[in-house]
Enzyme design. Structure first.
Site, short mmCIF file in Angstrom:
data_model
loop_
_atom_site.label_atom_id
_atom_site.label_comp_id
_atom_site.label_asym_id
_atom_site.label_seq_id
_atom_site.Cartn_x
_atom_site.Cartn_y
_atom_site.Cartn_z
N TYR A 188 -12.46 22.15 16.99
CA TYR A 188 -11.77 20.89 17.30
C TYR A 188 -12.07 20.42 18.73
O TYR A 188 -11.83 19.26 19.07
CB TYR A 188 -10.26 21.04 17.11
N LYS A 230 -14.22 34.87 10.06
CA LYS A 230 -15.33 34.82 9.10
C LYS A 230 -16.50 35.59 9.74
O LYS A 230 -17.61 35.07 9.91
CB LYS A 230 -15.68 33.34 8.81
N ASP A 236 -5.12 25.88 11.13
CA ASP A 236 -4.69 24.57 10.63
C ASP A 236 -4.60 24.61 9.10
O ASP A 236 -3.62 24.18 8.49
CB ASP A 236 -5.74 23.53 11.08
N ASP A 283 -1.04 25.10 6.39
CA ASP A 283 -0.68 24.13 5.33
C ASP A 283 -0.50 24.86 4.00
O ASP A 283 0.40 24.55 3.22
CB ASP A 283 -1.77 23.05 5.17
#
Ligand code: NAD
Length: 356
Positions: free
Chosen positions: A142, A191, A247, A251
């Site tokens: 980001y 990852k 993020d 959710d």
């Protein structure tokens, strides 16, 4: 005690939910003898409309000089076509980076009384869901370099995921410190089988772990983690992860605990100044319709009392009031189920205030 709180209502449902959270804070002030002074400032789409930029310097200055920040949400279709640097979301990223808010805490708890709103099978949800996502907030993709270039396949766009050792070390310490106050278990999500940034991330997590011998640490690749959150959510206690994975994961967490409308968050840094906001966005589809669930914002205000003002009893009073209102069967539309009483944003805020 007196506290100055910068209040950014923002866009969409922002003003609807902030109105309820400030009402709750005023009630807490009245009950416990505190004065909360709210300083309204603009950021996001509304600031673009008024001042031509998503994060005016004046907003930033007022936020920096206050004791804490309460934010609703920013963004909306009206500003979707603006260049990325001019979009409302730039205000969020700007606030986070300018204020050094690198640690985003997102607690995900399935209240017993809300189990009807959980889409998981009883045999899974009955084991309990109570974990916290510790999301890195000022690094990664980001904030990395990005651009557009011509390639032999035509135009291409790129973003960069980059993490420095120090950025990982400080978020890892936050996660392990929180784990020491909970069930002493950290799950690192990365990852590392593919990404170089994740391999460095994991090596720093392992390094920091050496200072916390009492804490159990395990690692999951993010694809597996999204599966385990559905299959075995009770196995999580503290999750530490990157900006982007955090993020997405939070959710997902919001759905298994009922609704995105109930998960609060605290964004903290070194300075002690914190920003508190629900994890959801500005929900333009329900803005101004008295449909938004204000609980995430009200619980964010409770986190503010706890983390920024060390007012534990006051924070717990809000949490208990929310719990009791839910226990009494009141639901906003997003968490409604058969046999419960549906209420709007305003009534939910008032019920919680009255309960306090
Ligand atoms: P969103 O979180 O706003 O909405 C997703 C879905 O959840 C929608 O169906 C919405 O109605 C519902 N929802 C969200 N909050 C709710 C609440 N309190 N009560 C009941 N239902 C609720 O995500 P989106 O639709 O992807 O984004 C909308 C805008 O918000 C975009 O402009 C996006 O960039 C912005 N956004 C802002 C923030 C923030 O300000 N922190 C975070 C995420 C997205």
């Amino acid at each position: 005690m007196n506290f100055n709180i910068s209040v950014i209502s923002g866009d969409g449902i922002g003003p609807d939910i902030i109105e309820q959270a400030t009402k709750v804070l005023n009630k807490i002030g009245h009950k416990f003898g505190h004065q909360f002074k709210f300083i309204e400032v603009d950021a996001g789409g509304i600031a673009i409309d008024k001042f031509g930029e998503p994060l005016p310097q004046k907003t930033l200055d007022i936020c920096k000089s206050s004791d804490s920040i309460l934010l609703g949400a920013v963004g909306g279709h009206k500003w979707d076509t603006l260049p990325v640097e001019k979009r409302p979301e730039k205000a969020l990223l700007g606030l986070r980076s300018e204020l050094g808010l690198y640690a985003n805490l997102r607690p995900a708890v399935l209240y017993d009384t809300l189990k009807d709103a959980c889409p998981l099978k009883d045999e899974i949800s009955s084991k309990g869901i109570d974990f916290i996502v510790v999301r890195e907030l000022t690094g990664g993709m980001y904030f990395g370099e990005r651009g557009i270039k011509e390639t032999h396949l035509g135009q291409a766009a790129w973003d960069t995921e980059m993490y420095a050792v120090e950025e990982v070390r400080r978020i890892a310490k936050t996660a392990f410190d929180i784990a020491m106050l909970r069930n002493k278990k950290v799950t690192n999500i990365d990852k590392a089988n593919v990404l170089a940034s994740s391999r460095l991330w994991r090596s720093v997590i392992l390094e920091v772990k050496k200072d916390y011998p009492q804490v159990e640490l395990d690692h999951l690749y993010v694809d597996n983690a999204t599966m385990q959150l559905i299959k075995n959510p009770s196995s999580f206690d503290v999750i530490v992860t990157t900006n982007m994975f955090g993020d997405i994961i939070s959710d997902e967490a919001s759905q298994i605990t009922g609704s995105i409308g109930i998960i609060p968050s605290a964004s903290l840094g070194k300075s002690g100044l914190g920003m508190y906001e629900p994890i959801h966005g500005s929900a333009p589809d329900i803005a101004g319709k008295d449909l938004a669930n204000p609980i995430a914002t009200i619980l964010s205000a409770a986190m503010m009392l706890k983390y920024s003002f060390q007012l534990e009893e006051e924070a717990t009073t809000i949490e208990i009031a929310v719990f009791k209102v839910l226990e009494n069967g009141y639901r906003t539309k997003d968490i409604m189920s058969i046999g419960k009483k549906q209420v709007g944003t305003k009534e939910m805020g008032q019920l919680i205030t009255d309960e306090i």
